[in-house]
Design an enzyme around this catalytic site. Structure first.
Site, PDB file in Angstrom:
ATOM      1  N   ASN A 123     -18.019 -45.118   3.675  1.00  0.00           N
ATOM      2  CA  ASN A 123     -17.521 -44.871   5.154  1.00  0.00           C
ATOM      3  C   ASN A 123     -18.856 -45.087   5.941  1.00  0.00           C
ATOM      4  O   ASN A 123     -19.328 -46.114   6.012  1.00  0.00           O
ATOM      5  CB  ASN A 123     -16.728 -43.804   5.460  1.00  0.00           C
ATOM      6  CG  ASN A 123     -16.509 -43.357   6.914  1.00  0.00           C
ATOM      7  OD1 ASN A 123     -16.285 -44.465   7.500  1.00  0.00           O
ATOM      8  ND2 ASN A 123     -16.807 -42.076   7.160  1.00  0.00           N
ATOM      9  N   GLU A 124     -19.265 -43.717   6.410  1.00  0.00           N
ATOM     10  CA  GLU A 124     -20.702 -43.944   6.956  1.00  0.00           C
ATOM     11  C   GLU A 124     -21.834 -43.440   6.010  1.00  0.00           C
ATOM     12  O   GLU A 124     -22.295 -42.405   6.461  1.00  0.00           O
ATOM     13  CB  GLU A 124     -20.355 -42.856   8.374  1.00  0.00           C
ATOM     14  CG  GLU A 124     -19.570 -43.390   9.585  1.00  0.00           C
ATOM     15  CD  GLU A 124     -19.528 -42.480  10.612  1.00  0.00           C
ATOM     16  OE1 GLU A 124     -20.224 -41.390  10.267  1.00  0.00           O
ATOM     17  OE2 GLU A 124     -19.263 -43.028  11.692  1.00  0.00           O
TER      18      GLU A 124
HETATM   19  O1  AHR Z   1     -13.465 -40.315  13.772  1.00  0.00           O
HETATM   20  C1  AHR Z   1     -14.166 -39.159  13.208  1.00  0.00           C
HETATM   21  C2  AHR Z   1     -15.268 -39.361  12.484  1.00  0.00           C
HETATM   22  O2  AHR Z   1     -16.233 -39.748  12.919  1.00  0.00           O
HETATM   23  C3  AHR Z   1     -14.828 -40.271  11.202  1.00  0.00           C
HETATM   24  O3  AHR Z   1     -14.498 -39.566  10.025  1.00  0.00           O
HETATM   25  C4  AHR Z   1     -16.148 -40.798  10.916  1.00  0.00           C
HETATM   26  O4  AHR Z   1     -16.200 -41.842  10.032  1.00  0.00           O
HETATM   27  C5  AHR Z   1     -17.050 -40.777  12.018  1.00  0.00           C
HETATM   28  O5  AHR Z   1     -18.097 -40.121  11.925  1.00  0.00           O
END
Ligand code: AHR
Length: 663
Positions: free
Chosen positions: A380-381
């Site tokens: 993800n991030e």
């Molecule tokens: O959308 C909330 C959060 O924001 C998500 O889980 C993440 O990917 C981002 O930091």
């Protein structure tokens, strides 16, 4: 009377009137070049991003009304109250059978003796109450086991005063050592947003209970154990090109143990091992101790949902790293095998024929046809060299087996800065298929960055704007509002995404759903309570872009320049070869109205009437609310098309979508 002076005066007045008319009619003239096709707009251009945050899944779209139905929350009886008249030590026990059932170890053992109404009852509070509708069928089910018959169960729905608004009863048979599932349905007699479920016992005996469940009868497509139809409808109405799931940070987990593991989310519901939702503890200012993932909405259901709403599925998998804001725990490289295997097996689960191991599991769950999965996100991030090391291993394994399969790669948490620059550079060297960029910024960032992609390399990695939302206060602030200003600034930015559709292939707002009493993060696209749902102005922006996405970008010019903020205006144009329409999306982000004209060149003939859909309100701070859900919503109007020109008075802070048929 001096005739000469009077005549001169009249002339002056006529001149002034004429001058004003000319002024009123002229305004700025924008040119659409309908025959200059600039870029194909991908069918995936505008999608949605679903994450189980803000009670999005459990307590939200997953229509289960009972909270902690299998007693697996960290506190086994959270959400339950036991009411007893006379108390006998051990008459309600939480038992654990983890040696024989690791996925769902706990159950309840209830012992009653000569019980009558009021002797012993179990009350479940639901997720901030249970939303109950008068006249609707409710389906109660439970897994039970009892050596000898003797206990009768009364199932009541009660309102906050304790009045019964729906009831059923059943007498479980003797099952020896076997567990059995039994269901009973009944009709509610009142509408109540804050109902509770009360089970009271009659008779004498010992009964084991697990998976105590209650679903409304009006789920999406009437699927038993399914989704809230009103919430799914909001998604279907957007006609999204894709659905990204299941996160977000829940993919990563606080630590690796808490990561999302898709294999644990499929198969019989009672075998799906619950975990704590990482948003349970994330924000000290919004603690949600009762937030867990039961995986009633698991990967099979996500694929099915994507299919139902005509969206391409885009699963995101853990890349072997937990959230770097939390523990930053990473799997050792020589132990990454199972993570990579999960990715390969997921492709087989989605696409494999029924003779394959995972294709058969999908077929056994009721979907022999493949889901036609074409892409997946790895991480993800996540950021840093440790991410790239892991990504490369995934990439090799997946591309070796499925060369055409597309991978979405993370560019970290921010759209700029060292972490972004490093990853962006490295991912481009790898020729990554799609780079996922996230932007949570103030409204001004969105208007100032409308040209972000104008100079991106054209024949290289494509962009997935995977999470974005304008923050009226600041990132993760509980004071962020989904107001008109944020929606309009996103619309302005989105004109830049559309204009660069040859580079930007996908985009999705984040997050999608929030429960008004159970959220952790704001702003969010769609807000719900136990009975209702409403779209924010941001939702309507997304919906309008998606419904009228068109097929090919064409130039929209002001004085031969693209429209990127001149006098606070932003715009893009496209044609739709399927509907034969010219579509102009025009944003007036200024605080004054602007009279503008659009001259459509490069077409033989246009219909004399077009449609303009306007989204605006009186004040940039205006919002929609549960009480006033339609405060800000799109309104259609006919517009005259004369001399291939459409005139528009664009209100302050407005998005205007103009559609004209080509003949
Ligand atoms: O959308 C909330 C959060 O924001 C998500 O889980 C993440 O990917 C981002 O930091």
């Amino acid at each position: 009377m001096n005739l000469k002076n009077t005549a001169t005066g009249l002339l002056v007045i006529l001149f002034l009137i004429a001058g004003n008319l000319v002024l009123a009619q002229s305004g700025k003239i924008y040119m659409v070049k309908a025959n200059e096709l600039k870029a194909d707009i991908q069918p995936t251009m505008w999608g949605v991003f679903f994450e189980d945050i803000n009670l999005g899944a459990d307590g939200g779209i997953y229509a289960e009304l009972v909270k902690n139905r299998s007693f697996e929350f960290t506190t086994p009886l959270m959400g339950w109250t036991i009411k007893r008249k006379q108390f006998t030590e051990g008459d309600v026990l939480v038992l654990n059978r983890k040696e024989s059932n690791t996925a769902n170890p706990r159950y309840l053992q209830v012992t009653v003796k000569d019980a009558v109404k009021g002797t012993l009852s179990l009350i479940n509070e639901g997720f901030r109450g249970m939303g109950i509708k008068n006249g609707l069928r409710y389906d109660f089910s439970v897994m039970f086991r009892q050596k000898t018959a003797g206990v009768k169960l009364h199932v009541n729905l009660i309102d906050p005063k304790g009045d019964v608004i729906g009831e059923a009863q059943f007498t479980p048979e003797a099952t020896g050592n076997e567990w059995k599932k039994q269901a009973v349905s009944f009709t509610a007699t009142a509408t109540e947003p804050k109902a509770k479920l009360c089970i009271w016992f009659e008779g004498t005996g010992v009964i084991d209970l697990d998976m105590i469940s209650l679903f409304p009868g009006d789920t999406w497509k009437n699927r038993p154990g399914g989704f809230r139809a009103d919430m799914v409808q909001m998604l279907a109405d957007m006609k999204p090109g894709f659905i990204r799931f299941p996160g977000g940070c829940i993919v990563e987990g606080r630590d690796l143990n808490n990561r999302y593991q898709w294999k644990k989310t499929i198969g019989p519901i009672e075998d799906r091992q619950l975990i704590m939702n990482r948003w349970n503890t994330e924000f000290a200012h919004r603690p949600t101790p009762d937030y867990f993932q039961t995986f009633g909405l698991g990967f099979f259901e996500y694929f099915q949902l994507a299919e139902d709403i005509g969206a391409e599925p885009l699963p995101i998998l853990n890349c072997g790293m937990a959230c770097q804001f939390n523990t930053a725990e990473s799997v050792a490289l020589d132990e990454i095998g199972p993570y990579v295997q999960d990715a390969l097996d997921l492709i087989e689960f989605a696409n494999g024929d029924v003779t394959t191991k995972w294709g058969k599991i999908r077929a056994d769950m009721g979907h022999p046809k493949p889901f036609n999965l074409k892409m997946m996100g790895v991480g993800n991030e996540n950021w840093g060299p440790q991410y790239l090391e892991r990504l490369r291993i995934f990439r090799k394994a997946i591309k070796d087996k499925y060369p055409d399969f597309k991978l979405v790669c993370s560019s970290g948490t921010d759209p700029n800065g060292d972490r972004f620059d490093y990853l962006n550079g490295e991912l481009r060297k790898m020729n990554a298929d799609l780079i996922d960029e996230h932007y949570y910024r103030g409204p001004e960032w969105f208007t100032q960055n409308v040209t972000r992609y104008d100079n991106y390399p054209r024949n290289a990695s494509k962009i997935f704007a995977g999470e974005y939302a304008a923050q009226s206060d600041k990132i993760a602030s509980p004071d962020n509002k989904n107001n008109l200003l944020t929606a309009i600034s996103e619309a302005a930015f989105m004109t830049g995404l559309e204009r660069n559709a040859d580079v930007v292939n996908m985009a999705s707002y984040a997050p999608l759903f929030a429960h008004v009493e159970g959220w952790q993060w704001t702003p969010d696209l769609i807000w719900v309570d136990n009975l209702h749902v409403y779209g924010t102005p941001n939702y309507y922006v997304q919906k309008l872009f998606s419904l009228y996405k068109g097929t090919n970008v064409v130039p929209l010019l002001l004085n031969n320049q693209t429209v990127t903020g001149q006098d606070g205006t932003f715009g893009t144009a496209c044609i739709d070869t399927k509907t034969n329409e010219i579509i102009v999306k025009f944003v007036n982000a200024a605080s004054k109205a602007q009279d503008v004209s659009f001259v459509i060149n490069g077409v033989k003939k246009l219909q004399s009437k077009g449609i303009v859909t306007e989204l605006t309100s009186d004040h940039p701070d205006d919002i929609n609310t549960m009480d006033h859900p339609g405060n800000i919503e799109p309104k259609d109007q006919n517009v005259v098309v004369k001399n291939k020109t459409v005139k528009l008075s664009a209100k302050p802070y407005s998005l205007n979508v103009i559609r004209v048929k080509m003949l």
